[in-house]
Design an enzyme around this catalytic site. Structure first.
Site, PDB file in Angstrom:
ATOM      1  CG  HIS A 281     169.850  51.825 110.459  1.00 59.37           C
ATOM      2  ND1 HIS A 281     168.585  52.026 110.974  1.00 59.37           N
ATOM      3  CD2 HIS A 281     170.618  51.452 111.503  1.00 59.37           C
ATOM      4  CE1 HIS A 281     168.604  51.791 112.275  1.00 59.37           C
ATOM      5  NE2 HIS A 281     169.823  51.427 112.618  1.00 59.37           N
TER       6      HIS A 281
ATOM      7  CB  ALA B 190     171.743  39.992 121.242  1.00 61.37           C
TER       8      ALA B 190
ATOM      9  CG  LEU C 121     171.956  37.314 117.246  1.00 62.33           C
ATOM     10  CD1 LEU C 121     172.213  36.070 118.082  1.00 62.33           C
ATOM     11  CD2 LEU C 121     172.840  37.300 116.010  1.00 62.33           C
ATOM     12  CB  SER C 122     166.552  39.379 113.601  1.00 60.52           C
ATOM     13  OG  SER C 122     165.388  39.950 113.109  1.00 60.52           O
ATOM     14  CB  SER C 123     164.640  36.940 118.891  1.00 58.73           C
ATOM     15  OG  SER C 123     164.557  38.248 119.423  1.00 58.73           O
ATOM     16  CB  SER C 124     160.964  40.161 116.406  1.00 57.79           C
ATOM     17  OG  SER C 124     161.863  40.922 115.623  1.00 57.79           O
TER      18      SER C 124
ATOM     19  CG  ASP D  85     165.780  41.670 110.486  1.00 61.13           C
ATOM     20  OD1 ASP D  85     166.856  41.879 109.907  1.00 61.13           O
ATOM     21  OD2 ASP D  85     165.358  42.386 111.410  1.00 61.13           O
TER      22      ASP D  85
ATOM     23  CE1 TYR E 246     165.194  49.883 112.386  1.00 57.79           C
ATOM     24  CE2 TYR E 246     162.861  50.284 112.074  1.00 57.79           C
ATOM     25  CZ  TYR E 246     164.028  49.681 111.684  1.00 57.79           C
ATOM     26  OH  TYR E 246     164.033  48.874 110.574  1.00 57.79           O
TER      27      TYR E 246
END
Length: 350
Positions: free
Chosen positions: A15, A97, A99-102, A146, A196
């Site tokens: 953050h 999870a 791991l920043s899939s987006s 990310d 967020y």
């Protein structure tokens, strides 16, 4: 053409990336794989979801396709013509999870489009396009870490990134004798609907109240002028930045004991000051504290679920994994998932 873009894990600096702060992530050996080819209309296929979505023109559907559509829109906004393509996606990145899939999906899309259409944009421009897709199209006001890590990742290195200037330094990640694991709490968070964006607003409010342009101008002395909640948020950001700087030093010196202690104190700050952890991730961190060979742990990602990064001596985590799994199941009736994490290079053709 086929490309792959890695997910990322952030060692420390949580953050801080949308607050002009410091972060210390590395790209991980889990990827989004993407194939692009010309088509009569836009066709987006997800192998993982076994789903195909077709559209004549790009539109927002509030689904996974928005990450791809948002990238295409960002190219068009810059004056690049993106004619209809078929994009097929598969991934071995766990969703939600931390791991920043987006971001990996956005980076894979941006790189594939840039190369497929011969735009050949520099990586930093692709990072900005990918981030714009998430902020303006998807509607999650993320920082730039990310996408940056998915693009600029380097095997056996972490990236010490200043998110204000985008200056960065590769820091060798020499894990001989140590390992990093991710524990997925399997409590899912939908970032856009969670707290967020609220945390982002609170941080903007801190700057407004103090009359500052950036968190880099905020001092410990300034905290006294803030109401309680805002004071806690600002204190986390200031102290987390300090922890990142100390962590970079520790990594350079191979001092994993110090790095571990910094991870634990980061978690305490995310729990008590920023208030984004949850009962499940707190349970995991508390369970690991004081165990033999476990050097540090903290929640990663946006919070309210997601993963916990664990730094340990090699083999130490393996010894207590089952005990943790059983204790967690007894308490929450949820199964944990474990991932051993290794570093990887950034987005590339395959």
């Amino acid at each position: 053409m086929r490309v792959k873009a890695p997910g990322r894990i952030n060692i420390i600096g949580e953050h801080t990336d949308y607050n002009d702060g410091y972060v210390l992530p590395f790209a991980v050996n889990r990827f989004v794989f993407l194939t692009i080819e010309d088509s009569g209309k836009f066709v987006f296929h997800s192998e993982n979801m076994n789903e195909t979505v077709e559209m004549e023109k790009i539109e927002k559907l509030n689904r996974w396709t928005d990450y791809i559509s948002g990238v295409i829109k960002a190219f068009e906004k810059r004056g690049y013509k993106v004619s209809p393509v078929k994009i097929s996606v598969s991934s071995n990145l766990p969703m939600g999870a931390g791991l920043s899939s987006s971001a990996a999906l956005e980076m894979a899309t941006a790189y594939a489009i840039s190369e497929h259409f011969g735009f050949h944009l520099p990586k930093l421009e692709l990072v900005k396009i990918a981030r714009e897709a998430e902020v303006e199209f998807v509607g999650v006001r993320c920082g730039i870490m990310d996408q940056f890590t998915s693009a600029f990742g380097k095997k056996d290195h972490a990236i010490f990134l200043d998110t204000m200037t985008l200056e960065y330094e590769y820091v060798p990640l020499k894990l001989e004798g140590y390992e990093i694991n991710l524990v997925d709490s399997n409590v899912k968070h939908e970032l856009s609907s969670s707290e967020y964006n609220k945390r982002r607003q609170e941080c903007e409010e801190v700057l407004r109240v103090l009359g500052k342009r950036s968190f880099r101008e905020v001092t410990k002395e300034d905290l006294k002028k803030l109401p309680d909640v805002l004071k806690k948020r600002a204190q986390h950001v200031l102290e987390e930045n300090e922890r990142v700087l100390k962590s970079v030093q520790a990594l350079k010196e191979g001092d994993f004991e110090t790095l571990g202690r910094l991870l634990f104190s980061s978690h305490e700050s995310l729990r008590d000051l920023y208030e984004v952890s949850c009962e499940q991730t707190d349970f995991i961190v508390d369970f690991l504290k004081g165990r033999e060979g476990i050097l540090g742990a903290r929640m990663v990602g946006g919070g309210f679920g997601g993963g916990v990064i664990v730094l340990s001596k090699k083999g130490a985590f393996e010894k207590i994994k089952e005990e943790l799994k059983n204790a967690y199941r007894d308490r929450f009736k949820i199964e944990l998932t474990f991932h051993e994490i290794e570093s990887a290079d950034g987005v590339q053709k395959i």
